[in-house]
Scaffold this motif. Sequence first.
Motif, PDB file in Angstrom:
ATOM      1  N   THR A 300       0.821  -1.209   0.000  1.00  0.00           N
ATOM      2  CA  THR A 300       0.000   0.000   0.000  1.00  0.00           C
ATOM      3  C   THR A 300       0.851   1.253   0.000  1.00  0.00           C
ATOM      4  N   LEU A 301       1.895   1.265   0.825  1.00  0.00           N
ATOM      5  CA  LEU A 301       2.780   2.431   0.883  1.00  0.00           C
ATOM      6  C   LEU A 301       3.439   2.666  -0.470  1.00  0.00           C
ATOM      7  N   ARG A 302       3.828   1.577  -1.142  1.00  0.00           N
ATOM      8  CA  ARG A 302       4.429   1.727  -2.470  1.00  0.00           C
ATOM      9  C   ARG A 302       3.407   2.245  -3.466  1.00  0.00           C
ATOM     10  N   ALA A 303       2.171   1.754  -3.350  1.00  0.00           N
ATOM     11  CA  ALA A 303       1.139   2.139  -4.315  1.00  0.00           C
ATOM     12  C   ALA A 303       0.778   3.606  -4.210  1.00  0.00           C
ATOM     13  N   ILE A 304       0.862   4.184  -3.033  1.00  0.00           N
ATOM     14  CA  ILE A 304       0.488   5.599  -2.878  1.00  0.00           C
ATOM     15  C   ILE A 304       1.684   6.526  -3.086  1.00  0.00           C
ATOM     16  N   GLY A 305       2.815   5.945  -3.481  1.00  0.00           N
ATOM     17  CA  GLY A 305       3.952   6.764  -3.874  1.00  0.00           C
ATOM     18  C   GLY A 305       4.968   7.064  -2.791  1.00  0.00           C
ATOM     19  N   ALA A 307       8.319   6.743  -1.073  1.00  0.00           N
ATOM     20  CA  ALA A 307       9.629   6.314  -1.584  1.00  0.00           C
ATOM     21  C   ALA A 307      10.150   5.109  -0.825  1.00  0.00           C
ATOM     22  N   GLY A 308      10.941   4.292  -1.536  1.00  0.00           N
ATOM     23  CA  GLY A 308      11.482   3.082  -0.926  1.00  0.00           C
ATOM     24  C   GLY A 308      12.352   3.362   0.287  1.00  0.00           C
ATOM     25  N   ARG A 309      13.138   4.441   0.222  1.00  0.00           N
ATOM     26  CA  ARG A 309      14.017   4.735   1.356  1.00  0.00           C
ATOM     27  C   ARG A 309      13.213   5.096   2.600  1.00  0.00           C
ATOM     28  N   ARG A 310      12.010   5.656   2.389  1.00  0.00           N
ATOM     29  CA  ARG A 310      11.176   5.997   3.544  1.00  0.00           C
ATOM     30  C   ARG A 310      10.487   4.756   4.096  1.00  0.00           C
ATOM     31  N   ARG A 311      10.114   3.848   3.195  1.00  0.00           N
ATOM     32  CA  ARG A 311       9.533   2.594   3.692  1.00  0.00           C
ATOM     33  C   ARG A 311      10.553   1.830   4.519  1.00  0.00           C
ATOM     34  N   ILE A 312      11.755   1.777   3.997  1.00  0.00           N
ATOM     35  CA  ILE A 312      12.829   1.109   4.754  1.00  0.00           C
ATOM     36  C   ILE A 312      13.110   1.859   6.049  1.00  0.00           C
ATOM     37  N   GLY A 313      13.040   3.199   5.980  1.00  0.00           N
ATOM     38  CA  GLY A 313      13.333   4.006   7.164  1.00  0.00           C
ATOM     39  C   GLY A 313      12.414   3.721   8.335  1.00  0.00           C
ATOM     40  N   LEU A 314      11.160   3.334   8.041  1.00  0.00           N
ATOM     41  CA  LEU A 314      10.248   2.998   9.131  1.00  0.00           C
ATOM     42  C   LEU A 314      10.781   1.834   9.962  1.00  0.00           C
TER      43      LEU A 314
END
Length: 395
Positions: A300-305, A307-314
Motif C-alpha cells: 500500500t505504501l508503495r502504491a500511494i507513492g 519512496a522506498g528509502r522511507r519505507r525502509i526508514g520505518l
Amino acid sequence: MAGDDAPAGRARRRFAGWCGLAVRRVRTRAFATAPGRIGASVAGVAIAVALLLVVTGLAIGMVAPATGVGGDEYWIEPESGAGSPLVATGDPQLGEAHEAAERIRATDGVEAATPVLIEVLSVETDAGDRERLVAVGVHPDAGIDVYGISPTAIADDDRVVASDGAASLLSAERGDRLAVGGDRELRIAGVEDGAGLADASPIVVMEFATLQAITGADDRDVADRFVVEADDDAAAELEGLYEGATVRSSAEVTTDRLLDADLPLALSLSALLVAVVVGTIFVAVATAMEVAADRRELATLRAIGIAGRRRIGLYVGQSLLVATAGGVVGVALGLVGIRAANAAAAAVVGIDGPIESHSLFVGYGLGAAWLIGLCAIPAVIGVVRRVESEVGGRG
C-alpha cells in the motif's frame, strides 16, 4: 538565503514527522498489535547489555587500583611501574619519599597525599605459625584508603590493620601480635573488609616508615608510588616532581591495567562481542517478523507513492528504537545485577564487592545498545527489499 533555508526547513520537518511516525508505530505494536515480538526483541537486547555490564564490572574489579575507580585520586609512579598494584616488588621506585611527600602536600589544590610502599613480609603469629603477607606502607594521617582498608586505626608505628583474608590466614584477630624481622613485633589494631578481590587477599596496612625500616627501604627512602587527592590544576603541577615519573588519574590507571591484563581484557572484549551479536540477532529477527507481517502495508505504501528509502526508514527507525529501549532496560538490569552479584559473593564466599560499578556504565550500556541497532540495519534493509520483491515491487 531564504531559498536555501526553505528546502532545508522542509527536509527537517519531513524527517521529524517520519521519526514521529516511527515512534507511534513502535508504541502501537509494543502495547497493542505485536507486544510479544517487540517485547522479545527488547528483552534480548536488555539481557545482552546487562550481562555485558556485569562481565565488564568483573574485569575492572580484577585490575582496579587500590584507591578505587575514578574519583579525585592521582597516582605518581615510575613510567615502567605498570605492574600489578597488589605486588609491586621489583618494580622501579621513587626516592626521597618523605621530602617529596611534603612538597606534594604543599602544592595548591592537594587535599591529601601519601607515599605507598608494597612488600611481601614473612610474619609469625602468637601460635607459632609463619605466613607470608602483602604489607602496604602508607601515611595513616593522609586518610586515604588502600585496597578498601582504612589506615586510621594505626595509632603508632607498631600497629597494623589487617584485611579479612589476612586475619583468616593467620587465624588472628584484633589485639594479636605478629613477629616480624627478628625481635620486632606488630599488633593488629583492626580487621577490615577490603575492596573487591582484595578482601580475600592477605594484606596488612601499616605506617610507611615502619615498613621501610623492616625491609631496609629507609636507607634510600624509597616508595613504589604516591597517591594524591587533588584537583586537575594541582595534578598538572605534580608532573615535574620526578624526572621519568608519570601522573595519572585513578581511572587512567584502571584502564591501563585492564589493557595490559590478558584475562580481564579478553573477558571485556568477549562480553562486548557476544552482547552485540546476540542483541543484533534478536533485533534483526524480530524486525524481519514485523516486515513479513506487513506485506500488505508495504504494498500500500508503495502504491500511494511513498519512496522506498522511507519505507525502509520505518523499519530502521523501529530497530533503533527497540535497541534503545533494550539498552535502557539493560543498563538498569546490569546495575541491579552487579549489586546482587556482590551481595551474593559477600554472603557465599566472603568477598566484598568483587564487581565494580561506575556511572560511565550507563553510557557504555546505551552505546552498546545503539551499536546493536546499527549492526541490525543491513539485515533490516535486506529483509524489506526481499519482502517487497516477493509482493511485486521494489523501492
